[in-house]
Design an enzyme around this catalytic site. Structure first.
Site, PDB file in Angstrom:
ATOM      1  CB  ALA A 100      -0.922  -0.010   1.206  1.00  0.00           C
ATOM      2  N   GLY A 156      -0.378   5.022  -0.941  1.00  0.00           N
ATOM      3  CA  GLY A 156      -0.954   6.337  -0.631  1.00  0.00           C
ATOM      4  C   GLY A 156      -1.158   6.599   0.840  1.00  0.00           C
ATOM      5  CD  GLU A 159      -4.551   8.598  -1.754  1.00  0.00           C
ATOM      6  OE1 GLU A 159      -5.544   7.875  -1.546  1.00  0.00           O
ATOM      7  OE2 GLU A 159      -3.386   8.223  -1.549  1.00  0.00           O
ATOM      8  CG  HIS A 188      -4.692   2.330  -8.872  1.00  0.00           C
ATOM      9  ND1 HIS A 188      -4.087   3.366  -9.547  1.00  0.00           N
ATOM     10  CD2 HIS A 188      -4.677   2.676  -7.569  1.00  0.00           C
ATOM     11  CE1 HIS A 188      -3.721   4.305  -8.673  1.00  0.00           C
ATOM     12  NE2 HIS A 188      -4.070   3.907  -7.467  1.00  0.00           N
ATOM     13  NE  ARG A 219      -8.018   4.539  -6.516  1.00  0.00           N
ATOM     14  CZ  ARG A 219      -7.543   3.943  -5.488  1.00  0.00           C
ATOM     15  NH1 ARG A 219      -7.901   2.708  -5.238  1.00  0.00           N
ATOM     16  NH2 ARG A 219      -6.708   4.542  -4.703  1.00  0.00           N
ATOM     17  CG  HIS A 268      -5.831  -1.179  -6.834  1.00  0.00           C
ATOM     18  ND1 HIS A 268      -4.494  -1.304  -6.554  1.00  0.00           N
ATOM     19  CD2 HIS A 268      -6.322  -0.306  -5.901  1.00  0.00           C
ATOM     20  CE1 HIS A 268      -4.174  -0.552  -5.515  1.00  0.00           C
ATOM     21  NE2 HIS A 268      -5.277   0.054  -5.093  1.00  0.00           N
ATOM     22  NE  ARG A 327     -10.274   0.292  -2.032  1.00  0.00           N
ATOM     23  CZ  ARG A 327      -9.050   0.819  -2.027  1.00  0.00           C
ATOM     24  NH1 ARG A 327      -8.711   1.733  -1.112  1.00  0.00           N
ATOM     25  NH2 ARG A 327      -8.159   0.468  -2.922  1.00  0.00           N
TER      26      ARG A 327
HETATM   27  P1  FAD Z   1      -3.739  -8.483   2.749  1.00  0.00           P
HETATM   28  O1  FAD Z   1      -2.923  -7.375   3.232  1.00  0.00           O
HETATM   29  O2  FAD Z   1      -3.687  -8.809   1.321  1.00  0.00           O
HETATM   30  O3  FAD Z   1      -3.337  -9.789   3.562  1.00  0.00           O
HETATM   31  C1  FAD Z   1      -3.869 -11.039   3.216  1.00  0.00           C
HETATM   32  C2  FAD Z   1      -3.070 -12.097   3.929  1.00  0.00           C
HETATM   33  O4  FAD Z   1      -3.702 -13.359   3.793  1.00  0.00           O
HETATM   34  C3  FAD Z   1      -1.666 -12.284   3.386  1.00  0.00           C
HETATM   35  O5  FAD Z   1      -0.813 -12.473   4.482  1.00  0.00           O
HETATM   36  C4  FAD Z   1      -1.768 -13.570   2.574  1.00  0.00           C
HETATM   37  O6  FAD Z   1      -0.566 -14.274   2.428  1.00  0.00           O
HETATM   38  C5  FAD Z   1      -2.753 -14.343   3.415  1.00  0.00           C
HETATM   39  N1  FAD Z   1      -3.485 -15.398   2.717  1.00  0.00           N
HETATM   40  C6  FAD Z   1      -4.244 -15.301   1.607  1.00  0.00           C
HETATM   41  N2  FAD Z   1      -4.791 -16.493   1.304  1.00  0.00           N
HETATM   42  C7  FAD Z   1      -4.373 -17.357   2.263  1.00  0.00           C
HETATM   43  C8  FAD Z   1      -4.581 -18.726   2.495  1.00  0.00           C
HETATM   44  N3  FAD Z   1      -5.337 -19.491   1.694  1.00  0.00           N
HETATM   45  N4  FAD Z   1      -3.990 -19.299   3.563  1.00  0.00           N
HETATM   46  C9  FAD Z   1      -3.185 -18.573   4.385  1.00  0.00           C
HETATM   47  N5  FAD Z   1      -2.945 -17.269   4.208  1.00  0.00           N
HETATM   48  C10 FAD Z   1      -3.536 -16.665   3.162  1.00  0.00           C
HETATM   49  N6  FAD Z   1      -5.492   0.729   0.392  1.00  0.00           N
HETATM   50  C11 FAD Z   1      -5.522   1.879   1.095  1.00  0.00           C
HETATM   51  O7  FAD Z   1      -6.429   2.092   1.901  1.00  0.00           O
HETATM   52  N7  FAD Z   1      -4.533   2.790   0.924  1.00  0.00           N
HETATM   53  C12 FAD Z   1      -3.497   2.617   0.058  1.00  0.00           C
HETATM   54  O8  FAD Z   1      -2.625   3.444  -0.041  1.00  0.00           O
HETATM   55  C13 FAD Z   1      -3.470   1.430  -0.705  1.00  0.00           C
HETATM   56  N8  FAD Z   1      -2.487   1.213  -1.612  1.00  0.00           N
HETATM   57  C14 FAD Z   1      -2.432   0.011  -2.256  1.00  0.00           C
HETATM   58  C15 FAD Z   1      -1.374  -0.249  -3.125  1.00  0.00           C
HETATM   59  C16 FAD Z   1      -1.254  -1.488  -3.722  1.00  0.00           C
HETATM   60  C17 FAD Z   1      -0.102  -1.771  -4.664  1.00  0.00           C
HETATM   61  C18 FAD Z   1      -2.216  -2.488  -3.465  1.00  0.00           C
HETATM   62  C19 FAD Z   1      -2.103  -3.852  -4.096  1.00  0.00           C
HETATM   63  C20 FAD Z   1      -3.303  -2.220  -2.641  1.00  0.00           C
HETATM   64  C21 FAD Z   1      -3.411  -0.976  -2.029  1.00  0.00           C
HETATM   65  N9  FAD Z   1      -4.470  -0.685  -1.182  1.00  0.00           N
HETATM   66  C22 FAD Z   1      -4.494   0.487  -0.490  1.00  0.00           C
HETATM   67  C23 FAD Z   1      -5.434  -1.718  -0.826  1.00  0.00           C
HETATM   68  C24 FAD Z   1      -5.016  -2.318   0.523  1.00  0.00           C
HETATM   69  O9  FAD Z   1      -3.614  -2.406   0.582  1.00  0.00           O
HETATM   70  C25 FAD Z   1      -5.586  -3.701   0.741  1.00  0.00           C
HETATM   71  O10 FAD Z   1      -6.939  -3.728   0.435  1.00  0.00           O
HETATM   72  C26 FAD Z   1      -5.398  -4.092   2.202  1.00  0.00           C
HETATM   73  O11 FAD Z   1      -4.036  -4.016   2.527  1.00  0.00           O
HETATM   74  C27 FAD Z   1      -5.924  -5.485   2.437  1.00  0.00           C
HETATM   75  O12 FAD Z   1      -5.550  -5.884   3.716  1.00  0.00           O
HETATM   76  P2  FAD Z   1      -5.957  -7.333   4.197  1.00  0.00           P
HETATM   77  O13 FAD Z   1      -5.383  -7.506   5.551  1.00  0.00           O
HETATM   78  O14 FAD Z   1      -7.412  -7.530   4.014  1.00  0.00           O
HETATM   79  O15 FAD Z   1      -5.269  -8.314   3.140  1.00  0.00           O
HETATM   80  C1  SIN Z   2      -2.709   4.541  -4.120  1.00  0.00           C
HETATM   81  O1  SIN Z   2      -1.731   4.872  -3.457  1.00  0.00           O
HETATM   82  O2  SIN Z   2      -3.044   5.065  -5.179  1.00  0.00           O
HETATM   83  C2  SIN Z   2      -3.543   3.428  -3.628  1.00  0.00           C
HETATM   84  C3  SIN Z   2      -4.547   3.960  -2.730  1.00  0.00           C
HETATM   85  C4  SIN Z   2      -5.656   2.979  -2.545  1.00  0.00           C
HETATM   86  O3  SIN Z   2      -5.711   1.912  -3.176  1.00  0.00           O
HETATM   87  O4  SIN Z   2      -6.543   3.301  -1.744  1.00  0.00           O
END
Ligand code: FAD
Ligand code: SIN
Length: 540
Positions: A44, A46, A111, A239, A291, A352, A387
């Site tokens: 992540a 931003g 943003e 994205h 977006r 994304h 979102r």
């Molecule tokens: P994740 O952080 O994806 O964690 C999922 C976990 O589950 C991982 O550890 C994975 O290995 C594990 N897992 C998955 N399947 C299994 C399985 N079958 N068995 C065991 N473990 C498993 N959002 C914002 O609000 N602000 C931002 O700036 C932003 N920037 C982003 C930039 C990028 C490049 C990306 C890809 C996303 C961004 N997002 C942002 C979105 C945000 O990062 C994610 O939606 C958020 O981090 C999801 O968190 P989570 O804990 O739900 O999942």
């Molecule tokens: C970004 O930094 O553009 C990602 C932000 C987000 O997915 O919310």
């Protein structure tokens, strides 16, 4: 068999934050399929949106979220997220997260879709800093046992127990999970009183995605197989600006580098290959429109010109400021030959974020007793049809905390009578020597989804995609049943299952709304009340 009070699947922000909260009153096992930090969270950039500055207000953040969500947000869920957000951010800081400060205060940036600067961030590496702090905290808590390289295969509910297999879908319970222990190469049963799915997103369903390789939609697919309700899967967010690298092969599970929305918040201008700024033609908010609008505008410009990308231009800003705000983006682009302080950045949209997911209530409870879902895999209702930027990390901490409150209550009077859980049965299955089937099927599924279920859809394209994904699903189910499970086949099966759900939901929505745009129904259906698309596996 392992036993615990609470089993958490996933070590992103949702899983780790829930683990820390729950460790105050219960024992936690947290399994994660690779190493602890590997997650969408870790990438992540931003930041996290929240009402911090006095000139901002809850009403404004709620309103911005509802506008982006195009009429489908659950307003109660939005209000909870926005109002509880600032306290959760303080907790993240108390747990050691170091956000960027300016003149002794949190540095707040803007943003797309936000009417105010309200994004708390750690330069352009916000997720990495949060993961660092949360992992370091969990390492020091004795009753959190983290098991890496362990992939959850299936949830344990009545459907795994022969005598209970016919019990009604709305009265089912979750008693844990079967996991593939990558360290020992065998399937282990983990029995838990409560299970939290925090498995993140499904970007790897698509050929081009900002998501890392772990984002194979395992949680959505496991829940579908277990019979819980899943909603709004058609709303996959693209994205607008992932880095276009022509020599990077993204067909079989690679990731496109993100150029953060914060670059547009900082003044970045989108230009055609001829150098013309084009966003004013599409929306009065120009580069800072939500977006879905920006991604569709880029898609339209790319289709009109026949080029493969558009440019993002930040060269009019001071070099020092660019490097100070976006050190990671600057360095990554520089390493591949683009100095963003002097050259335009070639960008394309990429899959994304999943706005839909496992349907939960305001305490993150799914429709299966004892099963919670938090973070990207869940559908709390806060994102509606699209979102708002930086609301995902916020939703994850607010709803992981809410889950912990409910779980504390539940564990007090927990009924300990659990039926006998059968061990994983893989008798008669063979080891796979047909890896080529896996790699080809993966490529075909990702390409199909990119070509036919992307930013602009039609009935024709969706039906074509459905036929192909159904074929792939039949083939993979056949292979899966006669093969000893291993990571690639489990993940491919889940990717195909998610692809099927996205198409099914997209075909159910007979209108264009938010992230779902179809040329067959180009307008909102404003004659009926906006509604969620719900799917549930009833063949159990
Ligand atoms: P994740 O952080 O994806 O964690 C999922 C976990 O589950 C991982 O550890 C994975 O290995 C594990 N897992 C998955 N399947 C299994 C399985 N079958 N068995 C065991 N473990 C498993 N959002 C914002 O609000 N602000 C931002 O700036 C932003 N920037 C982003 C930039 C990028 C490049 C990306 C890809 C996303 C961004 N997002 C942002 C979105 C945000 O990062 C994610 O939606 C958020 O981090 C999801 O968190 P989570 O804990 O739900 O999942
Ligand atoms: C970004 O930094 O553009 C990602 C932000 C987000 O997915 O919310």
């Amino acid at each position: 068999m392992l036993k615990t009070d609470v089993l958490i699947i996933g070590s992103g922000i949702a899983g780790l934050f829930a683990a820390i909260k729950i460790s105050e009153f219960a024992n936690v096992i947290l399994v994660t399929k690779k190493d602890k930090a590997e997650s969408n969270t870790n990438y992540a950039q931003g930041g996290i949106a929240s009402v911090i500055d006095k000139s901002d207000s809850f009403e404004k953040h709620i309103n911005d979220t509802l506008i982006a969500g195009a009429g489908l947000c659950n307003s109660k869920a939005v209000e909870l997220m926005v109002k509880e957000g600032p306290d959760r951010i303080k907790e993240l800081m108390a747990l050691g997260t170091q956000f960027t400060q300016k003149s002794g205060k949190l540095d707040l940036v803007r943003e797309g879709g936000h009417s105010m600067p309200r994004i708390v961030h750690a330069k352009d590496l916000t997720g990495k800093e949060i993961e660092r702090a949360l992992i370091s905290m969990t390492n020091n808590i004795k009753n959190i046992h983290v098991i890496e390289n362990t992939l959850a295969i299936d949830l344990i509910t009545e459907h795994n127990i022969p005598d209970l297999r016919n019990s009604p879908l709305d009265k089912r319970n979750c008693w844990g999970t079967y996991v593939l222990d990558g360290n020992q190469g065998k399937v282990v049963t983990i029995n838990s009183k409560v299970t939290i799915l925090a498995t993140g997103g499904l970007g790897q369903v698509y050929q081009h995605t900002t998501n890392p390789l772990i984002a194979t939609g395992d949680g959505f697919a496991m829940v579908y197989r277990a019979g819980a309700r899943i909603g709004n899967m058609e709303f996959v967010q693209f994205h607008p600006t992932s880095y276009y690298e022509p020599n990077k092969n993204t067909t079989a599970g690679k990731t496109s580098f993100l150029i953060s929305e914060a670059v547009r918040g900082f003044g970045g201008i989108l230009r055609t290959k001829k150098g013309e700024a084009f966003m004013a033609k599409y929306d009065s908010r120009e580069e800072l429109a939500p977006r879905d609008i920006v991604a569709r505008a880029i898609d339209s410009e790319i289709k009109k010109s026949g080029e493969e990308f558009v440019y993002l231009d930040i060269t009019h800003k001071s070099k020092d400021e660019i490097i100070q705000h976006f050190p990671n983006i600057y360095q990554t682009c520089f390493n591949s030959g683009i100095d963003i302080t002097q050259n335009f950045i070639p960008v394309v949209p990429a899959a994304h974020y999943a706005c839909g997911g496992v349907k939960v209530n305001e305490f993150s409870q799914t429709t299966i007793n004892g099963l919670f879902a938090c973070g990207e895999v869940s559908m709390t209702g806060v994102h509606g049809a699209n979102r708002l930027a930086s609301n995902s990390l916020l939703e994850a901490i607010v709803y992981a905390n809410r889950a912990s409150i409910k779980i504390k209550e539940m564990l007090k009077d927990y009924d300990t009578s659990i039926p006998e859980i059968p061990h994983w049965d893989d008798s008669g299955t063979l080891s796979s020597d047909e890896l080529v089937l896996i790699t080809h099927s993966l490529k075909e599924a990702k390409q199909t989804m990119w070509d036919y279920v992307g930013i602009v859809r039609s009935n024709n394209r969706l039906e074509r995609a459905q036929r192909r994904i159904t074929n792939l699903s039949d083939e993979i189910e056949h292979l899966y049943k006669k093969t000893k499970v291993f990571n690639d086949i489990i993940e491919l099966r889940n990717i195909i299952s998610c692809a099927g759900m996205i198409i099914q939901s997209a075909l159910l929505r007979k209108e264009s709304r938010g992230l779902h745009y179809t040329i067959d129904y180009p307008n909102l259906d404003d004659k009926s009340k906006p509604k969620d698309t719900i799917i549930q596996n009833r063949e159990l």
